[in-house]
Structure formats: structure tokens, C-alpha cells
Write a protein that holds these residues in place. Structure first.
Motif, mmCIF file in Angstrom:
data_model
loop_
_atom_site.group_PDB
_atom_site.id
_atom_site.type_symbol
_atom_site.label_atom_id
_atom_site.label_comp_id
_atom_site.label_asym_id
_atom_site.label_seq_id
_atom_site.Cartn_x
_atom_site.Cartn_y
_atom_site.Cartn_z
ATOM 1 N N ARG A 173 0.802 -1.218 0.000
ATOM 2 C CA ARG A 173 0.000 0.000 0.000
ATOM 3 C C ARG A 173 0.837 1.270 0.000
ATOM 4 O O ARG A 173 0.300 2.358 -0.201
ATOM 5 N N THR A 174 2.146 1.174 0.268
ATOM 6 C CA THR A 174 2.943 2.403 0.366
ATOM 7 C C THR A 174 3.023 3.077 -0.997
ATOM 8 O O THR A 174 2.715 2.469 -2.021
ATOM 9 N N ALA A 175 3.431 4.343 -0.974
ATOM 10 C CA ALA A 175 3.366 5.146 -2.194
ATOM 11 C C ALA A 175 4.138 4.515 -3.340
ATOM 12 O O ALA A 175 3.616 4.347 -4.442
ATOM 13 N N LEU A 176 5.388 4.131 -3.071
ATOM 14 C CA LEU A 176 6.198 3.576 -4.165
ATOM 15 C C LEU A 176 5.614 2.260 -4.661
ATOM 16 O O LEU A 176 5.611 1.983 -5.866
ATOM 17 N N GLN A 177 5.119 1.460 -3.727
ATOM 18 C CA GLN A 177 4.537 0.185 -4.164
ATOM 19 C C GLN A 177 3.247 0.407 -4.941
ATOM 20 O O GLN A 177 2.918 -0.361 -5.844
ATOM 21 N N THR A 178 2.511 1.488 -4.591
ATOM 22 C CA THR A 178 1.317 1.816 -5.368
ATOM 23 C C THR A 178 1.706 2.156 -6.801
ATOM 24 O O THR A 178 1.061 1.700 -7.749
ATOM 25 N N VAL A 179 2.787 2.947 -6.938
ATOM 26 C CA VAL A 179 3.249 3.266 -8.292
ATOM 27 C C VAL A 179 3.596 1.982 -9.032
ATOM 28 O O VAL A 179 3.228 1.789 -10.187
ATOM 29 N N GLN A 180 4.287 1.093 -8.331
ATOM 30 C CA GLN A 180 4.676 -0.169 -8.956
ATOM 31 C C GLN A 180 3.442 -0.943 -9.431
ATOM 32 O O GLN A 180 3.394 -1.435 -10.557
ATOM 33 N N ARG A 181 2.431 -1.015 -8.573
ATOM 34 C CA ARG A 181 1.205 -1.746 -8.949
ATOM 35 C C ARG A 181 0.517 -1.075 -10.129
ATOM 36 O O ARG A 181 0.050 -1.733 -11.051
ATOM 37 N N LEU A 182 0.453 0.275 -10.093
ATOM 38 C CA LEU A 182 -0.249 0.983 -11.161
ATOM 39 C C LEU A 182 0.509 0.892 -12.480
ATOM 40 O O LEU A 182 -0.096 0.831 -13.544
ATOM 41 N N LEU A 183 1.846 0.862 -12.393
ATOM 42 C CA LEU A 183 2.621 0.707 -13.621
ATOM 43 C C LEU A 183 2.290 -0.619 -14.287
ATOM 44 O O LEU A 183 2.411 -0.773 -15.492
ATOM 45 N N GLU A 184 1.866 -1.579 -13.473
ATOM 46 C CA GLU A 184 1.522 -2.873 -14.050
ATOM 47 C C GLU A 184 0.058 -2.938 -14.444
ATOM 48 O O GLU A 184 -0.407 -3.981 -14.905
ATOM 49 N N SER A 185 -0.701 -1.855 -14.217
ATOM 50 C CA SER A 185 -2.069 -1.879 -14.751
ATOM 51 C C SER A 185 -2.271 -0.715 -15.719
ATOM 52 O O SER A 185 -1.764 -0.769 -16.823
ATOM 53 N N TYR A 186 -2.951 0.363 -15.321
ATOM 54 C CA TYR A 186 -3.315 1.322 -16.363
ATOM 55 C C TYR A 186 -2.518 2.617 -16.377
ATOM 56 O O TYR A 186 -2.769 3.468 -17.209
ATOM 57 N N LEU A 187 -1.547 2.773 -15.497
ATOM 58 C CA LEU A 187 -0.769 4.021 -15.519
ATOM 59 C C LEU A 187 -0.052 4.266 -16.854
ATOM 60 O O LEU A 187 -0.102 5.382 -17.383
ATOM 61 N N PRO A 188 0.617 3.248 -17.451
ATOM 62 C CA PRO A 188 1.268 3.505 -18.744
ATOM 63 C C PRO A 188 0.280 3.994 -19.801
ATOM 64 O O PRO A 188 0.600 4.897 -20.573
ATOM 65 N N TYR A 253 -0.138 6.174 4.024
ATOM 66 C CA TYR A 253 0.300 4.780 4.140
ATOM 67 C C TYR A 253 1.813 4.620 4.203
ATOM 68 O O TYR A 253 2.320 3.513 4.159
ATOM 69 N N GLY A 254 2.543 5.722 4.243
ATOM 70 C CA GLY A 254 4.001 5.617 4.231
ATOM 71 C C GLY A 254 4.505 5.612 2.806
ATOM 72 O O GLY A 254 3.776 5.260 1.881
ATOM 73 N N PHE A 255 5.774 6.025 2.624
ATOM 74 C CA PHE A 255 6.290 6.168 1.267
ATOM 75 C C PHE A 255 6.960 4.907 0.747
ATOM 76 O O PHE A 255 7.048 4.708 -0.443
ATOM 77 N N GLY A 256 7.408 4.040 1.642
ATOM 78 C CA GLY A 256 8.208 2.905 1.187
ATOM 79 C C GLY A 256 9.597 3.396 0.866
ATOM 80 O O GLY A 256 9.881 4.581 0.996
ATOM 81 N N ASP A 257 10.493 2.498 0.492
ATOM 82 C CA ASP A 257 11.813 2.998 0.107
ATOM 83 C C ASP A 257 12.328 2.285 -1.129
ATOM 84 O O ASP A 257 11.726 1.324 -1.611
ATOM 85 N N PHE A 258 13.450 2.786 -1.638
ATOM 86 C CA PHE A 258 13.928 2.313 -2.935
ATOM 87 C C PHE A 258 14.616 0.951 -2.861
ATOM 88 O O PHE A 258 15.067 0.446 -3.867
ATOM 89 N N ASN A 259 14.710 0.400 -1.640
ATOM 90 C CA ASN A 259 15.315 -0.929 -1.518
ATOM 91 C C ASN A 259 14.292 -2.049 -1.468
ATOM 92 O O ASN A 259 14.649 -3.219 -1.415
ATOM 93 N N LEU A 260 13.008 -1.684 -1.446
ATOM 94 C CA LEU A 260 11.975 -2.723 -1.380
ATOM 95 C C LEU A 260 12.129 -3.677 -2.559
ATOM 96 O O LEU A 260 12.411 -3.235 -3.678
ATOM 97 N N PRO A 261 11.961 -4.963 -2.336
ATOM 98 C CA PRO A 261 12.148 -5.903 -3.445
ATOM 99 C C PRO A 261 10.981 -5.876 -4.431
ATOM 100 O O PRO A 261 9.833 -5.754 -4.025
ATOM 101 N N VAL A 262 11.284 -5.954 -5.708
ATOM 102 C CA VAL A 262 10.262 -6.121 -6.740
ATOM 103 C C VAL A 262 10.557 -7.426 -7.470
ATOM 104 O O VAL A 262 11.596 -7.557 -8.098
ATOM 105 N N PRO A 263 9.681 -8.409 -7.348
ATOM 106 C CA PRO A 263 9.949 -9.695 -8.007
ATOM 107 C C PRO A 263 9.783 -9.591 -9.519
ATOM 108 O O PRO A 263 8.832 -8.994 -10.001
ATOM 109 N N ILE A 264 10.735 -10.134 -10.236
ATOM 110 C CA ILE A 264 10.690 -10.145 -11.699
ATOM 111 C C ILE A 264 10.604 -11.584 -12.155
ATOM 112 O O ILE A 264 11.415 -12.422 -11.771
ATOM 113 N N TYR A 265 9.618 -11.864 -12.983
ATOM 114 C CA TYR A 265 9.438 -13.225 -13.483
ATOM 115 C C TYR A 265 10.382 -13.455 -14.652
ATOM 116 O O TYR A 265 10.407 -12.664 -15.592
#
Lengths: 403, 372
Positions: A173-188, A253-265
Motif C-alpha cells: 500500500r505504500t506510495a512507491l509500491q502503489t506506483v509499482q502496482r499501477l505501472l503494471e495496470s493502467y498508468l502507462p 500509508y508511508g512512502f516505502g523505500d527504494f530498496n523494497l524488493p520487486v519480483p521479476i518473473y
């Protein structure tokens, strides 16, 4: 040239339509932050009650049958074989959650997802988290597989303890993770539609008052380059109104940080079980940077496309159609698993869903292994180059006039 | 006037904007057909398999128990287990090509679902089941099929079946497309003022002629939709225009495909006039085609973003722009359910058209509507 650039930029900023685009983006960002982000319900929740009820059911079963395991065969035997380990993981998660030890929770949860997935995929007896099976989802099982192993990899990353953990981080739910989720749906898509609207009249607006422009002693080719550059700056500027919504999300919800893991398939050389690939974590900062690179390149492609169409067709509605066709073209050939037979990585229109490309989700549903950043950069780069060469040739033809 | 219209047509015929719009419509229809083919839309085996999975996970919300009447399990649990059995039976009926069995089971299933809505604990499993409106429509549909002995297994890409799907999608994009197309209606021509100055005609006649010629182009778009679907007759057969389809038009009703398309066309036609007039007014007020477009889209999106508005302002014509959702009774499943009646909707749009006509007339007499 510098004077012309400044002239174009002021025109761009003062353009009512462009201001409207930024205002709409600001509205959408705030709408998302206040209306949609609070009602976001992740499928993989952190819910002690849910874990406990699963644990208790299995524990009840085990306590009945544990004393004499040899007497039972078939299903009961199967249960006796797999439940103890499953419950140990479940118990670890529960204890860690109750004591607030997030690192331990992450470790146990990661193991739990891998273990659960092994028995759930293609199984007649177990099912994934119910959220995958919402009404009408034909690919629930595949989505579940992806979701479970994605979570497993994510929690493995959390357990390394590089970033501060919280329940909001776990539920993305944090800001950066929200961006990550949205980049994978309709933000682009929103960004690209915005880019099209910002560029659509940048050449054709000059037809309104051609006399002013005669004052600039500058060739058509240079004019177009300056216009393209201004449009690119404007398109990247769309980040500003969107980031205001991000700040609101961050405050809540907090900003999150740039070290949070993002899994890549990735579908590497050694294929994991079920003939599918595996997940590898990269840091959030790295992932966002990759996204930015690819989006910027697609912006360049789109802007060149619209500049070219402005010069050749000279109609704003036609520009919109050309842009829309590029964005939506994927429906003409998209089919799950088609990447196994067709080289989908060669089509520029395949890279519209930037986040899904970079997270490997597109590889997963296409059954491909080639939809990656490098190929994206090469394909979009070459396509943009071809368009720019066309623009160059056309603008150098004597008979041709820009306006 | 007639002369003016003729001149207008000569201009419109060669307009690049129109050519591209026609191209876009054709691409849309072909794209949709290809999409349906790729995704195998309407394949009953796939549909029933996913329904089965949904029920499976609904069942997993409960402790495993004896699901017979004497078993002591909760009623909703028994109900869902029975639903699961029936869906499996339907899948089998599809595979074994037994339409009669499929229809009978479908009716039983709809009855079971209808009972489920009243049972305790329904909310917990609601996401896995169709909504109440969908279920009523389904009951109606299968009852009708059984009564009149229509075939159940049809090719969803045959001409008429495809049109149903096409108009269903058009519901959500028709307004947006027209807003895009007409957003510059009063602005485009004035880019070449010298061209217009050549006409020795009163300005109000020019506005009328422009409106009429744009409307005629919209009619051509509608014809084009049918035209581009024609190849499907050759490829996949004609289908049956009298095949039933369950709709909500204020009441739950059965329409034939022809009737359904008729209602859609009526709506599309009215929305066409509505959008043209709205574009003219906004062009005058805002003097910018993109601002016109954005305002129109905003008005359209507002009830979608804040569904509460629909129940507060049921007479707002923008509630009725998505005619496909209207006919499938989507408004009944909102958090604040509201019955949107299609006759009432048409009335609301027509009244808005009249009002906007008056406004434009007013603009003309007060001289507010000038060459932009």
C-alpha cells in the motif's frame, strides 16, 4: 534555435488544452489517492484470523490421525504427509505476526507460499486464495500460481531486512509500491494518452497564425526537432501532477523505500517446476528507473509518430486515430501463450504495458522469455529512429511545407 | 439551404478527418471480431469451467461438512454444493451435446441462486456468484428458450450474435467516440475563414447545415458498423434475428436480437444529436476543441466515478449514455441501486436536445454564436 525553443515552450505552457491535460491528471491522481487507494483490497492479505482458522482445521485433523499413521492410506495418508510441514509454517507465521517480528514473518510466509503453491497448482483438492477466482476469471489458476510465487519472492526479499517493514509494506500500500502496482495496470496507458494529447496539435497549431512564424529564420527540420523536444519535456512533466497524488498516499500509508524488493518473473535456462519460470528480486529504485527509461523511449516513439502523421496527413483527428491505434493494437493478436510460437518481442506495439513487460508478467501470459528491457529498448529505439529518418527526409524535400 | 448542404458534402467527402474516422470504425469492428475469435468468447465449456472454479472457492470458505439435508450444515453451504453439482452437469451437457439437459439444469441453477440471496451468510460468498439482476435475467432467458424451443448452442460469431456483442461494447464507447469526432464542429471550418466568407448565406443557416451534415456522417458510421460485420455471414453464418435476449428496460423483459438492436440504434441516433448540440454550445463557450472534448468526457465520467450521483439525479441525461449497461440492468447492482428506465432515459435525452436547441437559437439571436 534557442529563441525558437523558448518561443515553442511558452506556447506549449500557455496552451489551454495542455493546461487542461495537467489539471485532469491532477484530478485523477487525487481521485485515486482519496477514493480508490483506501478501498484497495489486495488478494494476499495479512490476516492472522485467516491463518489461524486454516491452522486449527489441519491441527484437528492431525490430532485425530497422528497416533496411527500406518492405518490410513489414500487421501488421509496424503494429508498426513503434507500437513505437518504446512502447519509448522502456518504456526511460524502466526507466532511472528502476534509478536510483531516482521522479519520472521517474512521468512515463514515466503516458505509458506512456495510450499502451498507446490500442492495447489493443478490440484483437485486445494485452491488458491479466493480473490483469484472472482466471478468470470477464466485463468484463475494461472493467476494464482503467479501471485503465490510473486509473493514468495517478495517476502524472501523482505526477510533480508534491507528496508523497514510494516503491514502496509506487506499489503503493497505504500506510495512507491502503489506506483509499482499501477505501472503494471493502467498508468502507462494514461501516460501515453496524455502524451498523445500533448503532442497532437504541436505542429498543426501553427496553421492558425502562419505570419508570426515567418519571422524565425530556421529550417523546417530544426523546427520539428524543437517541437518534438518540447513535447517530450511536456510529457515527462506529467509526472508532476501525478506525484501530488503520490504524496497524499505517502502521508496516509508511508512512502516505502527504494530498496523494497520487486519480483521479476524470468524464464531462464533451468525451467522450474510446472514448466514455468521463477522470480528474482530487484530493488524498487532499479525497477522504477527501468520503467522510466522505457516510458521515455516510448514517448519519443509516440511523439515521432504523431509529428510524422502531422506532417503527412495534416489533421488533428487523424493524429489521435494513429496514436490510439498504436496503443490498442495489441488486441488484434493478443492470446495467452502465443509468444511461444510468434516472436512477439519484435512488435513495437507489444511494449505499451511497460510495467507488465518489466515485471515479466507479459512474458508469463505470452509464454515468451524475450519481452525484456533490452529488447524493448532496441525495438523502440530502432522504430523511433526509422520515424525520425522519415521526418528528416520529408522535411528536406523542397516541395514540402511544414504548415 | 439545399445548395449549402451540397457544398458541405463536397467538403466533408474529402475531409481527412472523416476518412480517418471511417477507417477507425472499420478497424474497431474487425478488431472486435478478431478479439472474440482469439479469446473464444461465448465458449460454454470454458465459461462453465470458470463458474465451477468460482463455486469451488465459495465452498472452500466453509468447513467441509455433510451437505445432505440431514447433515446439519448451514443452508447456504448446502445451496452452493448443489449449485456446484448443477454447473458440473451443465459442462457435461455441453460436452455431450445435450441442449435439453443444459437448459433444464440452467433453470434449476437459477432457482437455487435465487434462493441463495435470501440465506444467511450470502455476503461472504457474493463475489463468486452472479449478481441478483444477472440471475433474474438468466432465469428469464432460459425459461423463454425452453418454452419456445430455441437452440441453446449457437455460434457467437455468427452475424446477429456478433452484433449483440458489438452493440454491447458500443454502449461504453459510442459517446466517447462521438465527442472526439464532433469536438471541433464549429472550429474546424474557421481555420480557413476566407473559405467561409465566400458563402453569401446567413450564419444560422450555416450552423444548421453543419449540424445536419455531421449527423448524416454519424448515420453513415452506424451503417458502416453493419457493413463491416457482413463478412461474418459468409464466414460464420447469419444466426437468428429473433433469438431472445433478456434485458431490463424498467421491467425484466425478453427482447429479440432485432428489437435489442433497434433500441440501441434509437439511442445511438439520439446520442448523436445530443453530442452535436452539446459540442456546438461548448465550442461557443470555450472556443477550444480540446476543452470541449474534456468537458464532455468529464460530464460522461462523473456519474461513473461517483455512482451516488446517479441515484441523486436520476434525470441527468449522462446517466443514460451507456445504453448497453442500461439494458443489462447494471444500475440495479450499484451500492445505491436505482432503476434506470430506457423510455425515461430516451425522454431525458430528447428533452435535453430540445433545451440545447433553444439555447443555440438564443445564442444566434443574441449574436453570441459568431464565427469563432
Amino acid at each position: 534555435m534557442w529563441a525558437y525553443f523558448k518561443f515553442e515552450l511558452t506556447q506549449f505552457i500557455r496552451n489551454k488544452k495542455n493546461i487542461a491535460v495537467y489539471v485532469i491528471l491532477l484530478f485523477l491522481a487525487c481521485f485515486y489517492a482519496f477514493e480508490m487507494a483506501p478501498s484497495y483490497k489486495p488478494i494476499e492479505r495479512v490476516d492472522a484470523r485467516e491463518i489461524e482458522s486454516r491452522y486449527l482445521v489441519r491441527e484437528a485433523f492431525l490430532s485425530e490421525f497422528r497416533d496411527n499413521p500406518d492405518r490410513f492410506s489414500g487421501m488421509a495418508g496424503f494429508g498426513l504427509a503434507i500437513y505437518p510441514e504446512w502447519n509448522r509454517l502456518e504456526k511460524d507465521r502466526l507466532d511472528a505476526l502476534n509478536t510483531g517480528d516482521y522479519i520472521k514473518y517474512s521468512e515463514a510466509t515466503s516458505g509458506w507460499y512456495v510450499y502451498s503453491n507446490n500442492f495447489t497448482y493443478n490440484s483437485d483438492f486445494f485452491s488458491y486464495s479466493p480473490g483469484y477466482y472472482s466471478h468470470g476469471n477464466l485463468y484463475a489458476e494461472d493467476d494464482g500460481y503467479y501471485g503465490y510465487l510473486y509473493s514468495a519472492s517478495r517476502y524472501k526479499g523482505y526477510a533480508e531486512g534491507k528496508s523497514e517493514l510494516s503491514l502496509n509494506v506487506f499489503e503493497e500500500r505504500t506510495a512507491l509500491q502503489t506506483v509499482q502496482r499501477l505501472l503494471e495496470s493502467y498508468l502507462p496507458l494514461i501516460l501515453m494518452i496524455g502524451c498523445i494529447f500533448l503532442t497532437v496539435d504541436i505542429v498543426l497549431k501553427d496553421r492558425l497564425n502562419p505570419t508570426i512564424l515567418k519571422g524565425f529564420p530556421i529550417s523546417d527540420w530544426k523546427k520539428v526537432v524543437v517541437k518534438g523536444f518540447v513535447a517530450l519535456i511536456g510529457s515527462i512533466g506529467m509526472v508532476l501532477p501525478l506525484s501530488i497524488g503520490l504524496i497524499f498516499i505517502g502521508i496516509n500509508y508511508g512512502f516505502g523505500d527504494f530498496n523494497l524488493p520487486v519480483p521479476i518473473y524470468t524464464l531462464g535456462e533451468d525451467v522450474a517446476i510446472f514448466l514455468k519460470g521463477d522470480f528474482v528480486n530487484i530493488p524498487m529504485g532499479h525497477y522504477l528507473l527501468e520503467n522510466f527509461m522505457l516510458i521515455a523511449l516510448i514517448f519519443i516513439f509516440l511523439i515521432s509518430l504523431i509529428l510524422l502523421s502531422s506532417m503527412v496527413i495534416k489533421n488533428e483527428f487523424a493524429n489521435l486515430v494513429v496514436g490510439a491505434v498504436f496503443i490498442t493494437n495489441e488486441v488484434f493478436y493478443f492470446k495467452r501463450g502465443i509468444g511461444y510460437w510468434h516472436e512477439v518481442e519484435l512488435y513495437p506495439t507489444n511494449y505499451v504495458q511497460v510495467g507488465q513487460i518489466l515485471s515479466g508478467y507479459r512474458n508469463y501470459i505470452y509464454g515468451s522469455s524475450q519481452l525484456i528491457l533490452n529488447n524493448g529498448l532496441i525495438v523502440m529505439g530502432i522504430s523511433s529512429l526509422v520515424l525520425v529518418v522519415f521526418i528528416f527526409i520529408i522535411s528536406k524535400i523542397k516541395r514540402y511545407k511544414l504548415i | 439551404m439545399w445548395k449549402l448542404l451540397k457544398t458541405n458534402f463536397i467538403i466533408e467527402k474529402t475531409s481527412k478527418k472523416n476518412i480517418f474516422a471511417f477507417l477507425f470504425v472499420a478497424l474497431f469492428v474487425f478488431g472486435l471480431a478478431i478479439y472474440m475469435e482469439n479469446e473464444d468468447v461465448g465458449n460454454l465449456v470454458i465459461k462453465k469451467t470458470s463458474e465451477f472454479q468460482n463455486l469451488e472457492s465459495a465452498v472452500s470458505q466453509f468447513q467441509v461438512m455433510d451437505a445432505t439435508k440431514e447433515g446439519g450444515s448451514s443452508e447456504i453451504y448446502q445451496n452452493i454444493v448443489q449449485q456446484k453439482r448443477l454447473v458440473a452437469l451443465q459442462r457435461a451437457a455441453t460436452n455431450m451435446n445435450r441442449p435439453d439437459m443444459f437448459v433444464d439444469t440452467a433453470i434449476d441453477l437459477a432457482k437455487l441462486r435465487d434462493e441463495a440471496f435470501k440465506l444467511d451468510g450470502y455476503e461472504e460468498v457474493a463475489v463468486y456468484l452472479p449478481t441478483q439482476t444477472q440471475n433474474v435475467l438468466e432465469t428469464l432467458f432460459y425459461d423463454h428458450l425452453k418454452e419456445l424451443e430455441f437452440p441453446i448452442f449457437t455460434d457467437s460469431l455468427s452475424f446477429y450474435q456478433f452484433l449483440i456483442f458489438l452493440f454491447g461494447i458500443l454502449g461504453s464507447v459510442w459517446f466517447v467516440f462521438l465527442a472526439l469526432f464532433t469536438s471541433g464542429i464549429m472550429i474546424d471550418d474557421f481555420r480557413h475563414t476566407s473559405l467561409i466568407k465566400g458563402y453569401p448565406i446567413p450564419f444560422d443557416q450555416y450552423v444548421t447545415a453543419k449540424g445536419i451534415s455531421t449527423m448524416l456522417i454519424i448515420v453513415v458510421f452506424i451503417l458502416e458498423l453493419f457493413l463491416c460485420s457482413l463478412p461474418l455471414i459468409y464466414l460464420r453464418g447469419l444466426g437468428d434475428a429473433s433469438y431472445p435476449i433478456a434485458v431490463f428496460d424498467g421491467n425484466y423483459e425478453i427482447y429479440s436480437i432485432a428489437q435489442y438492436i433497434g433500441v440501441c440504434l434509437l439511442y445511438m441516433f439520439c446520442i448523436g444529436i445530443f453530442v452535436i448540440l452539446l459540442s456546438i454550445i461548448l465550442n461557443v463557450l470555450l472556443k477550444n476543441m480540446y476543452l470541449t472534448l474534456f468537458v464532455q468526457l468529464f460530464l460522461y465520467a462523473f456519474p461513473i466515478l461517483y455512482p451516488r450521483i446517479i441515484s441523486l439525479l436520476p434525470f441527468n441525461p449522462f446517466n443514460y449514455m451507456n445504453f448497453a449497461n442500461l439494458l443489462s440492468g447494471k444500475s440495479l447492482d450499484l451500492p445505491h441501486p436505482v432503476e434506470l428506465d430506457i423510455t425515461f432515459g430516451l425522454l431525458s435525452i430528447v428533452i435535453s436536445i430540445v433545451l440545447m436547441g433553444i439555447v443555440i437559437k438564443l445564442f444566434l439571436t443574441t449574436g453570441k454564436l459568431r464565427r469563432v
